[in-house]
Design an enzyme around this catalytic site. Structure first.
Site, PDB file in Angstrom:
ATOM      1  N   SER A   1       0.794  -1.235   0.000  1.00 15.63           N
ATOM      2  CA  SER A   1       0.000   0.000   0.000  1.00 15.63           C
ATOM      3  C   SER A   1       0.826   1.284   0.000  1.00 15.63           C
ATOM      4  O   SER A   1       0.271   2.365  -0.178  1.00 15.63           O
ATOM      5  CB  SER A   1      -0.937   0.022   1.199  1.00 15.63           C
ATOM      6  OG  SER A   1      -2.054  -0.777   0.915  1.00 15.63           O
TER       7      SER A   1
ATOM      8  N   LYS B   1       0.360   3.445  -2.920  1.00 12.65           N
ATOM      9  CA  LYS B   1      -0.838   4.259  -3.165  1.00 12.65           C
ATOM     10  C   LYS B   1      -0.534   5.751  -3.339  1.00 12.65           C
ATOM     11  O   LYS B   1      -1.017   6.358  -4.301  1.00 12.65           O
ATOM     12  CB  LYS B   1      -1.865   4.018  -2.052  1.00 12.65           C
ATOM     13  CG  LYS B   1      -2.477   2.615  -2.120  1.00 12.65           C
ATOM     14  CD  LYS B   1      -3.304   2.305  -0.882  1.00 12.65           C
ATOM     15  CE  LYS B   1      -3.957   0.923  -0.982  1.00 12.65           C
ATOM     16  NZ  LYS B   1      -4.576   0.515   0.283  1.00 12.65           N
TER      17      LYS B   1
ATOM     18  N   TYR C   1      -2.990  -2.459 -10.468  1.00 15.27           N
ATOM     19  CA  TYR C   1      -2.902  -2.251  -9.016  1.00 15.27           C
ATOM     20  C   TYR C   1      -2.108  -3.387  -8.353  1.00 15.27           C
ATOM     21  O   TYR C   1      -1.219  -3.146  -7.531  1.00 15.27           O
ATOM     22  CB  TYR C   1      -4.316  -2.139  -8.429  1.00 15.27           C
ATOM     23  CG  TYR C   1      -4.329  -2.098  -6.920  1.00 15.27           C
ATOM     24  CD1 TYR C   1      -3.892  -0.974  -6.226  1.00 15.27           C
ATOM     25  CD2 TYR C   1      -4.768  -3.199  -6.185  1.00 15.27           C
ATOM     26  CE1 TYR C   1      -3.890  -0.944  -4.835  1.00 15.27           C
ATOM     27  CE2 TYR C   1      -4.774  -3.175  -4.793  1.00 15.27           C
ATOM     28  CZ  TYR C   1      -4.331  -2.053  -4.125  1.00 15.27           C
ATOM     29  OH  TYR C   1      -4.315  -2.027  -2.749  1.00 15.27           O
TER      30      TYR C   1
ATOM     31  N   VAL D   1       1.211  -3.719   3.951  1.00 17.47           N
ATOM     32  CA  VAL D   1       1.179  -5.006   4.650  1.00 17.47           C
ATOM     33  C   VAL D   1       2.450  -5.834   4.425  1.00 17.47           C
ATOM     34  O   VAL D   1       2.644  -6.854   5.071  1.00 17.47           O
ATOM     35  CB  VAL D   1      -0.072  -5.852   4.287  1.00 17.47           C
ATOM     36  CG1 VAL D   1      -1.340  -5.199   4.799  1.00 17.47           C
ATOM     37  CG2 VAL D   1      -0.150  -6.126   2.799  1.00 17.47           C
TER      38      VAL D   1
ATOM     39  N   TYR E   1      -4.497   4.415   7.789  1.00 13.67           N
ATOM     40  CA  TYR E   1      -5.775   3.709   7.917  1.00 13.67           C
ATOM     41  C   TYR E   1      -6.609   4.305   9.042  1.00 13.67           C
ATOM     42  O   TYR E   1      -6.632   5.493   9.260  1.00 13.67           O
ATOM     43  CB  TYR E   1      -5.562   2.202   8.123  1.00 13.67           C
ATOM     44  CG  TYR E   1      -4.714   1.582   7.055  1.00 13.67           C
ATOM     45  CD1 TYR E   1      -5.066   1.753   5.707  1.00 13.67           C
ATOM     46  CD2 TYR E   1      -3.592   0.854   7.364  1.00 13.67           C
ATOM     47  CE1 TYR E   1      -4.294   1.180   4.716  1.00 13.67           C
ATOM     48  CE2 TYR E   1      -2.825   0.276   6.364  1.00 13.67           C
ATOM     49  CZ  TYR E   1      -3.170   0.448   5.049  1.00 13.67           C
ATOM     50  OH  TYR E   1      -2.414  -0.104   4.080  1.00 13.67           O
TER      51      TYR E   1
HETATM   52  N1  GLU Z   1      -2.021  -5.729  -1.939  1.00 11.07           N
HETATM   53  C1  GLU Z   1      -2.688  -5.392  -0.734  1.00 11.07           C
HETATM   54  C2  GLU Z   1      -4.172  -5.213  -0.962  1.00 11.07           C
HETATM   55  O1  GLU Z   1      -4.559  -4.405  -1.725  1.00 11.07           O
HETATM   56  C3  GLU Z   1      -2.104  -4.152  -0.139  1.00 11.07           C
HETATM   57  C4  GLU Z   1      -2.721  -3.861   1.172  1.00 11.07           C
HETATM   58  C5  GLU Z   1      -1.845  -3.019   2.086  1.00 11.07           C
HETATM   59  O2  GLU Z   1      -0.627  -2.970   1.974  1.00 11.07           O
HETATM   60  O3  GLU Z   1      -2.426  -2.395   2.965  1.00 11.07           O
HETATM   61  O4  GLU Z   1      -4.974  -5.847  -0.372  1.00 11.07           O
END
Ligand code: GLU
Length: 481
Positions: free
Chosen positions: A64, A67, A195, A265, A247
């Site tokens: 993430s 992003k 993505y 994650v 988050y």
């Molecule tokens: N590939 C993960 C997802 O989209 C990334 C989530 C994350 O790092 O928070 O579920």
């Protein structure tokens, strides 16, 4: 000689080392297979210097943390008006994979999956079917952009990508739901493929630190000197990272850490002090929000111990070294006669004066201390002249004091010329209040004695002090010429 800042960072890691709670992400087997004990920390400062600790070269997937980067790229390619019409900027207060949209059915922000998938979709042609070649080209663009931010070519973790693709039902559902709302206006499978690939790019904490510093610098990579994003885009990215980056824990994060940040994650955290530096932390054990446990703890320590909370920075100025010179043009003090005077004339170059200006916070003290460390073989006495320094924050003061200990250990001396009493005022406060943090006590040195630094109110006093030191330490047995 171990660098002072390296000493601080190593110590922060030691303090956080024991926190082995949490669990590695296990929604795909590739993430579950990582070494749970991995721990890396990197900090990139304004001129591109990177401090690296622990597993700072270990590769992990960006997840993430991609992003904010894809959001930045989409803003650059499609413009603010188009992106803002599609993706909001309000914190959702919900989990990252929550299917949250606002009243206009826009994803609430680009840091949750819905917004991030939509941002990725904006890099594709806005057509119902998109070929795999077109996704390849868009991904090449993504890799190019992330690599320009990191200052090196990033690669894909093929196994993580394959596994994400094979198991990503929820993210697919989010993409299709966005299509049904009329929000996602391209091929949802292509958007989701892009993505998954961006999430599967491999980085190290060194990469994250450089990426962070590029954003901190308003979009110019400090190592390559290349502008990779617009200042306005950097400002926007920092804004959404501040309000939505961590988050559902965003409010707590801003309050306690105060650094725009994004976690993934894969165990990484990217944190940024605007205008000053970028931080990368890696430790794959995650808390219930999906944030790295030791990563969060390390960021808290960095913020508190080094005074990095963004609202802690009184002014956006940086201490610079205004001038560096030796005593070559300065007469030997009139107090000396005969043998000492002759001797002192031979070693004027062993005393170096560093004139500082600006406000002395962590970032300013870091660059000054690093310069002194690089020069250390060139002097026996360093004189810090701070008459043009207006503010010395507690961390910077402790760094100046800490540097004195380092020099003492090497048989050298450090002196401060402080005509306006800036450091003295700060030491007096220390006497009254005690240390703001314990960071001024590196290398097992006991509690700081506030009388330790040799602070003088004029340059001539400092020169005499330096000369006395040289005479005492070298008259009988001259050291290196
Ligand atoms: N590939 C993960 C997802 O989209 C990334 C989530 C994350 O790092 O928070 O579920």
């Amino acid at each position: 000689m171990i660098s002072l800042v390296d000493g601080y960072l190593g110590r922060i890691m030691l303090d956080c080392q024991a926190h082995l709670t949490g669990a590695v992400a296990d929604y795909i087997p590739e993430l579950a297979a990582v070494d749970p004990g991995g721990f890396g920390l990197s900090m990139c400062v304004h001129d591109g210097h990177v401090y690296s600790h622990g597993d700072s070269a270990a590769a992990f997937t960006i997840q993430s943390i991609s992003k904010p980067l894809t959001y930045a790229l989409a803003l650059g390619r499609r413009g603010f008006a188009t992106i803002d019409a599609a993706i909001g900027v309000e914190p959702s207060g919900e989990a990252f994979n929550e299917i949250s949209v606002d009243q206009r059915r826009r994803p609430k922000n680009p840091m949750i999956n819905a917004g991030a998938i939509l941002a990725a979709s904006m890099l594709l042609p806005q057509e119902p079917t998109v070929s795999s070649d077109t996704v390849d080209a868009a991904f090449a663009d993504v890799v190019e952009f992330y690599s320009a931010c990191a200052g090196r070519r990033l690669g894909l973790d093929e196994r993580v990508y394959a596994s994400e693709s094979a198991t990503g039902a929820r993210n697919r559902a989010i993409a299709y739901m966005l299509v049904s709302f009329g929000a996602l206006q391209t091929d949802p499978d292509a958007a989701i493929d892009l993505y998954f690939r961006q999430c599967s790019l491999q980085v190290t904490t060194d990469d994250l630190a450089v990426i962070g510093c590029t954003i901190a610098n308003g979009g110019v990579n400090p190592r390559t000197g290349r502008r990779v994003l617009d200042q306005a885009v950097a400002q926007r990215v920092l804004s959404v990272m501040t309000t939505c980056g961590m988050y559902d824990g965003a409010g707590d994060w801003v309050t306690r850490v105060g650094l725009p940040a994004k976690s993934g994650v894969g165990g990484g955290i990217l944190a940024i002090l605007p205008g000053q530096l970028g931080i990368g932390v890696y430790s794959p054990l995650l808390d219930e929000h999906g944030n790295s446990v030791r990563g969060v703890d390390t960021c808290r320590h960095l913020s508190t111990d080094l005074g990095l909370h963004m609202f802690n920075v009184a002014r956006e100025s940086r201490t610079t070294i205004r001038a560096v010179y030796d005593l070559g043009d300065i007469e030997v003090s009139p107090e000396w006669v005969d043998r000492e005077r002759v001797f002192l004339k031979t070693c004027r170059d062993r005393v170096r004066v560093y004139e500082l200006q600006g406000d002395l916070t962590f970032a300013g003290a870091e660059s000054a201390v690093r310069r002194l460390e690089a020069d250390v073989d060139r002097f026996d006495v360093a004189i810090l002249e701070i008459s043009r320094v207006d503010i010395v924050d507690p961390v910077a003061r402790n760094m100046v004091l800490g540097f004195k200990h380092v020099l003492d250990e090497g048989g050298r001396r450090s002196l401060v010329v402080d005509p306006d009493g800036v450091v003295r005022a700060s030491i007096d406060r220390y006497r009254d209040d005690g240390p703001a943090t314990d960071m001024g006590i590196p290398y097992g040195v006991g509690r700081l004695d506030p009388a330790l630094p040799h602070v003088h109110s004029s340059m001539s006093e400092a020169v005499l002090d330096a000369e006395e030191f040289l005479v005492k330490s070298r008259l009988i047995e001259p050291g290196p010429a």
